[in-house]
Scaffold this motif. Structure first.
Motif, PDB file in Angstrom:
ATOM      1  N   LEU A 223       0.832  -1.208   0.000  1.00 53.23           N
ATOM      2  CA  LEU A 223       0.000   0.000   0.000  1.00 53.23           C
ATOM      3  C   LEU A 223       0.866   1.257   0.000  1.00 53.23           C
ATOM      4  N   ALA A 224       1.982   1.214   0.709  1.00 44.38           N
ATOM      5  CA  ALA A 224       2.893   2.354   0.697  1.00 44.38           C
ATOM      6  C   ALA A 224       3.445   2.592  -0.706  1.00 44.38           C
ATOM      7  N   MET A 225       3.831   1.537  -1.409  1.00 46.63           N
ATOM      8  CA  MET A 225       4.344   1.700  -2.774  1.00 46.63           C
ATOM      9  C   MET A 225       3.261   2.217  -3.710  1.00 46.63           C
ATOM     10  N   CYS A 226       2.016   1.823  -3.480  1.00 46.42           N
ATOM     11  CA  CYS A 226       0.912   2.369  -4.277  1.00 46.42           C
ATOM     12  C   CYS A 226       0.813   3.875  -4.092  1.00 46.42           C
ATOM     13  N   GLY A 227       0.968   4.326  -2.857  1.00 38.16           N
ATOM     14  CA  GLY A 227       0.951   5.764  -2.591  1.00 38.16           C
ATOM     15  C   GLY A 227       2.106   6.487  -3.262  1.00 38.16           C
ATOM     16  N   TYR A 228       3.301   5.896  -3.207  1.00 40.51           N
ATOM     17  CA  TYR A 228       4.452   6.522  -3.856  1.00 40.51           C
ATOM     18  C   TYR A 228       4.217   6.642  -5.364  1.00 40.51           C
ATOM     19  N   GLY A 229       3.688   5.583  -5.951  1.00 41.03           N
ATOM     20  CA  GLY A 229       3.438   5.618  -7.387  1.00 41.03           C
ATOM     21  C   GLY A 229       2.396   6.652  -7.778  1.00 41.03           C
ATOM     22  N   TYR A 230       1.369   6.792  -6.954  1.00 38.93           N
ATOM     23  CA  TYR A 230       0.320   7.769  -7.252  1.00 38.93           C
ATOM     24  C   TYR A 230       0.860   9.195  -7.184  1.00 38.93           C
ATOM     25  N   PHE A 231       1.599   9.515  -6.136  1.00 44.66           N
ATOM     26  CA  PHE A 231       2.125  10.879  -6.000  1.00 44.66           C
ATOM     27  C   PHE A 231       3.172  11.177  -7.062  1.00 44.66           C
ATOM     28  N   ASP A 232       3.878  10.164  -7.502  1.00 42.51           N
ATOM     29  CA  ASP A 232       4.842  10.387  -8.580  1.00 42.51           C
ATOM     30  C   ASP A 232       4.118  10.715  -9.882  1.00 42.51           C
ATOM     31  N   LYS A 233       2.997  10.052 -10.150  1.00 37.08           N
ATOM     32  CA  LYS A 233       2.210  10.381 -11.337  1.00 37.08           C
ATOM     33  C   LYS A 233       1.620  11.784 -11.233  1.00 37.08           C
ATOM     34  N   CYS A 234       1.198  12.170 -10.040  1.00 30.35           N
ATOM     35  CA  CYS A 234       0.691  13.533  -9.859  1.00 30.35           C
ATOM     36  C   CYS A 234       1.786  14.557 -10.133  1.00 30.35           C
ATOM     37  N   ARG A 235       2.988  14.263  -9.703  1.00 27.31           N
ATOM     38  CA  ARG A 235       4.105  15.185  -9.942  1.00 27.31           C
ATOM     39  C   ARG A 235       4.383  15.334 -11.429  1.00 27.31           C
ATOM     40  N   GLN A 236       4.212  14.260 -12.187  1.00 31.17           N
ATOM     41  CA  GLN A 236       4.452  14.295 -13.620  1.00 31.17           C
ATOM     42  C   GLN A 236       3.245  14.793 -14.416  1.00 31.17           C
ATOM     43  N   GLY A 237       2.132  15.055 -13.710  1.00 29.15           N
ATOM     44  CA  GLY A 237       0.935  15.530 -14.394  1.00 29.15           C
ATOM     45  C   GLY A 237       0.181  14.451 -15.138  1.00 29.15           C
ATOM     46  N   LEU A 238       0.353  13.183 -14.731  1.00 26.35           N
ATOM     47  CA  LEU A 238      -0.292  12.068 -15.424  1.00 26.35           C
ATOM     48  C   LEU A 238      -1.630  11.690 -14.820  1.00 26.35           C
ATOM     49  N   CYS A 239      -1.995  12.282 -13.706  1.00 25.64           N
ATOM     50  CA  CYS A 239      -3.291  11.990 -13.094  1.00 25.64           C
ATOM     51  C   CYS A 239      -3.820  13.268 -12.439  1.00 25.64           C
ATOM     52  N   LEU A 293      16.026  23.715   0.017  1.00 28.35           N
ATOM     53  CA  LEU A 293      17.092  23.674  -0.988  1.00 28.35           C
ATOM     54  C   LEU A 293      16.715  22.784  -2.168  1.00 28.35           C
ATOM     55  N   TYR A 294      16.107  21.658  -1.864  1.00 28.64           N
ATOM     56  CA  TYR A 294      15.689  20.755  -2.933  1.00 28.64           C
ATOM     57  C   TYR A 294      14.597  21.395  -3.784  1.00 28.64           C
ATOM     58  N   GLY A 295      13.647  22.087  -3.151  1.00 28.85           N
ATOM     59  CA  GLY A 295      12.586  22.745  -3.892  1.00 28.85           C
ATOM     60  C   GLY A 295      13.098  23.883  -4.748  1.00 28.85           C
ATOM     61  N   ARG A 296      14.125  24.554  -4.284  1.00 30.68           N
ATOM     62  CA  ARG A 296      14.707  25.642  -5.075  1.00 30.68           C
ATOM     63  C   ARG A 296      15.352  25.113  -6.346  1.00 30.68           C
ATOM     64  N   LYS A 297      15.872  23.885  -6.277  1.00 38.59           N
ATOM     65  CA  LYS A 297      16.544  23.297  -7.434  1.00 38.59           C
ATOM     66  C   LYS A 297      15.568  22.562  -8.347  1.00 38.59           C
ATOM     67  N   LYS A 298      14.637  21.806  -7.778  1.00 36.71           N
ATOM     68  CA  LYS A 298      13.746  20.957  -8.571  1.00 36.71           C
ATOM     69  C   LYS A 298      12.342  21.517  -8.745  1.00 36.71           C
ATOM     70  N   GLY A 299      11.959  22.436  -7.849  1.00 36.12           N
ATOM     71  CA  GLY A 299      10.614  22.963  -7.930  1.00 36.12           C
ATOM     72  C   GLY A 299       9.758  22.506  -6.752  1.00 36.12           C
ATOM     73  N   PHE A 300       8.744  23.295  -6.429  1.00 33.56           N
ATOM     74  CA  PHE A 300       7.915  23.002  -5.262  1.00 33.56           C
ATOM     75  C   PHE A 300       7.086  21.739  -5.462  1.00 33.56           C
ATOM     76  N   ARG A 301       6.771  21.393  -6.711  1.00 32.73           N
ATOM     77  CA  ARG A 301       5.982  20.192  -6.962  1.00 32.73           C
ATOM     78  C   ARG A 301       6.734  18.944  -6.496  1.00 32.73           C
ATOM     79  N   HIS A 302       8.062  18.919  -6.689  1.00 35.44           N
ATOM     80  CA  HIS A 302       8.855  17.790  -6.221  1.00 35.44           C
ATOM     81  C   HIS A 302       8.853  17.719  -4.697  1.00 35.44           C
ATOM     82  N   VAL A 303       8.908  18.868  -4.051  1.00 31.82           N
ATOM     83  CA  VAL A 303       8.877  18.893  -2.580  1.00 31.82           C
ATOM     84  C   VAL A 303       7.555  18.334  -2.074  1.00 31.82           C
ATOM     85  N   GLN A 304       6.461  18.706  -2.710  1.00 36.28           N
ATOM     86  CA  GLN A 304       5.157  18.180  -2.302  1.00 36.28           C
ATOM     87  C   GLN A 304       5.103  16.664  -2.454  1.00 36.28           C
ATOM     88  N   ALA A 305       5.643  16.157  -3.552  1.00 36.91           N
ATOM     89  CA  ALA A 305       5.626  14.709  -3.758  1.00 36.91           C
ATOM     90  C   ALA A 305       6.450  13.990  -2.693  1.00 36.91           C
TER      91      ALA A 305
END
Length: 414
Positions: A223-239, A293-305
């Protein structure tokens, strides 16, 4: 010019073991209803003779083998089989997923024999009576029961390889599964089916709420991996994205939960609330700075994920601890770490075993599980999916039956 051509032809004929008067090849063609014989003069004929000589020179050995009972054909078959297998011998081609599962099942069976049968026998031999005794009493007991005791310990050490292999196979199954919902449903159903046999074999009670079988741990990790996969798709704009309020909540909790877990860990280890609070504040500040620092480099969407992933991990770890599953929250963390390093199978296994070793030094033999994983070739192997599901509750029940037949069924382990 004719003499030169004749000498060259005679030389090539000598090399090819043909008589000087001809090549041994006679071809007839039809022209205007008459048949005439091709002569052996001309440039095209010389090119054919050169080609035949070269081919006979390099393939003579193969032709002799073929003439001597078809050995050449057999060698060609071996060569084609090796080419189909990647040109490697059998020991270098690796092992399939079903073989890796069989290794995990074998070490798990060894571990559970020691835990469910040998441990009861050791307790029946008076182990608990000498624990609080003098060193002399302990040595006397070991003199009589040393083989049984150390054999049990050795089997338990072998069994440490089982859980990390099952975690690795869970990550592989999650990536390859066509229907993750059905996968999670199977784990949940067999978790419920296995609970009574698990309680009987491991604890000696029909129902024991203080310790749940490993299927629950694997289910929470899935179930944890399902959550990781879902948030990764949200970060990529796929869902479809979550509402803004929920995204902000996950971001805040993801930044604060590491500090909360640090406070809990330090409070247990240092037995001081002041030090625990200091460590928690330090961890919170560090987490905020790293995410900024990570958000400044990759963007706030990555930080949210990332914060959402941390929140999912924390919730699943807390559920595992609350349900008292086998390996608990550290088991879920092991699955998560293997999922993070999933691009390299050996690195994933080593990282997961590191987490288990941090949990307990007794898990150190788990690093040997990297050997079958390193030999894994990525292929499925035999179709024995439900065998592994059924084997877990069935072997636990049979081990309890063996304990009863040996007169050890009434011994309560936990």
């Amino acid at each position: 010019m004719g003499n030169a051509v004749g000498k060259e032809r005679g030389k090539l004929s000598a090399d090819c073991k043909y008589p000087a008067g001809g090549t041994g090849f006679r071809t007839a063609v039809s022209e205007k209803g008459k048949r005439r014989q091709l002569t052996n003069d001309g440039p095209y004929f010389m090119m054919i003779i050169r080609f035949v000589c070269i081919m006979r020179r390099f393939s003579g050995k193969a032709l002799r083998m073929d003439a001597e009972g078809g050995k050449g054909k057999r060698m060609e078959g071996v060569r084609l089989r090796n080419q189909a297998a990647g040109g490697q011998p059998a020991w270098r081609r690796g092992i399939s997923g079903s073989t890796v599962k069989m290794v995990a099942v074998a070490v798990m069976l060894i571990d559970h024999i020691a835990a469910a049968v040998l441990t009861r026998q050791i307790m029946a031999n008076g182990f608990l009576d000498v624990i609080g005794g003098t060193q002399g009493q302990i040595m006397d007991w070991l003199t009589e029961n040393g083989a049984l005791y150390y054999g049990m310990q050795g089997m338990r050490m072998i069994g440490r390889l089982g859980f990390p292999i099952f975690c690795f196979l869970l990550v592989e199954g999650f990536q390859r599964s066509r229907d993750v919902r059905q996968y999670a449903l199977r784990l949940g159903v067999f978790a419920l089916i296995s609970e009574i046999p698990f309680d009987l074999a491991i604890t000696g009670r029909l129902f024991h709420g203080g310790y749940q079988n490993v299927y629950f741990t694997l289910l929470l990790g899935l179930l944890a991996m399902c959550g990781y996969g879902y948030f990764d798709k949200c970060r990529q704009g796929l869902c479809r994205e979550l509402p803004g309020v929920l995204r902000m909540f996950l971001t805040i909790t993801g930044g604060l939960l590491p500090a909360f877990f640090t406070m809990m860990f330090m409070d247990v280890k240092l037995e001081g609330s002041a030090r625990a609070v200091t460590a928690g504040v330090f961890c919170a500040v560090a987490a905020v700075l790293i995410l900024a620092l990570y958000g400044r480099k990759k963007g706030f969407r990555h930080v949210q994920a990332i914060c959402a992933d941390i929140t999912v991990l924390a919730v699943m770890m807390l559920l595992a601890e609350w349900l008292c599953t086998d390996y608990g929250g550290m088991g879920v963390l092991t699955i998560t770490v293997m999922y993070i390093f999933r691009k390299s199978r050996v690195a994933a296994m080593l990282a997961g075993c590191t987490v288990l070793t941090v949990m307990s030094v007794g898990e150190l033999p788990a690093f040997l599980a990297a050997v079958p994983v390193a030999l894994y070739n990525g292929k499925r192997g035999m179709k024995m999916k439900y065998f592994f599901y059924v084997f877990y509750p069935l072997h636990l029940f049979l081990l309890y039956v063996v304990s009863v037949l040996l007169g050890l069924g009434d011994i309560v382990l936990l």
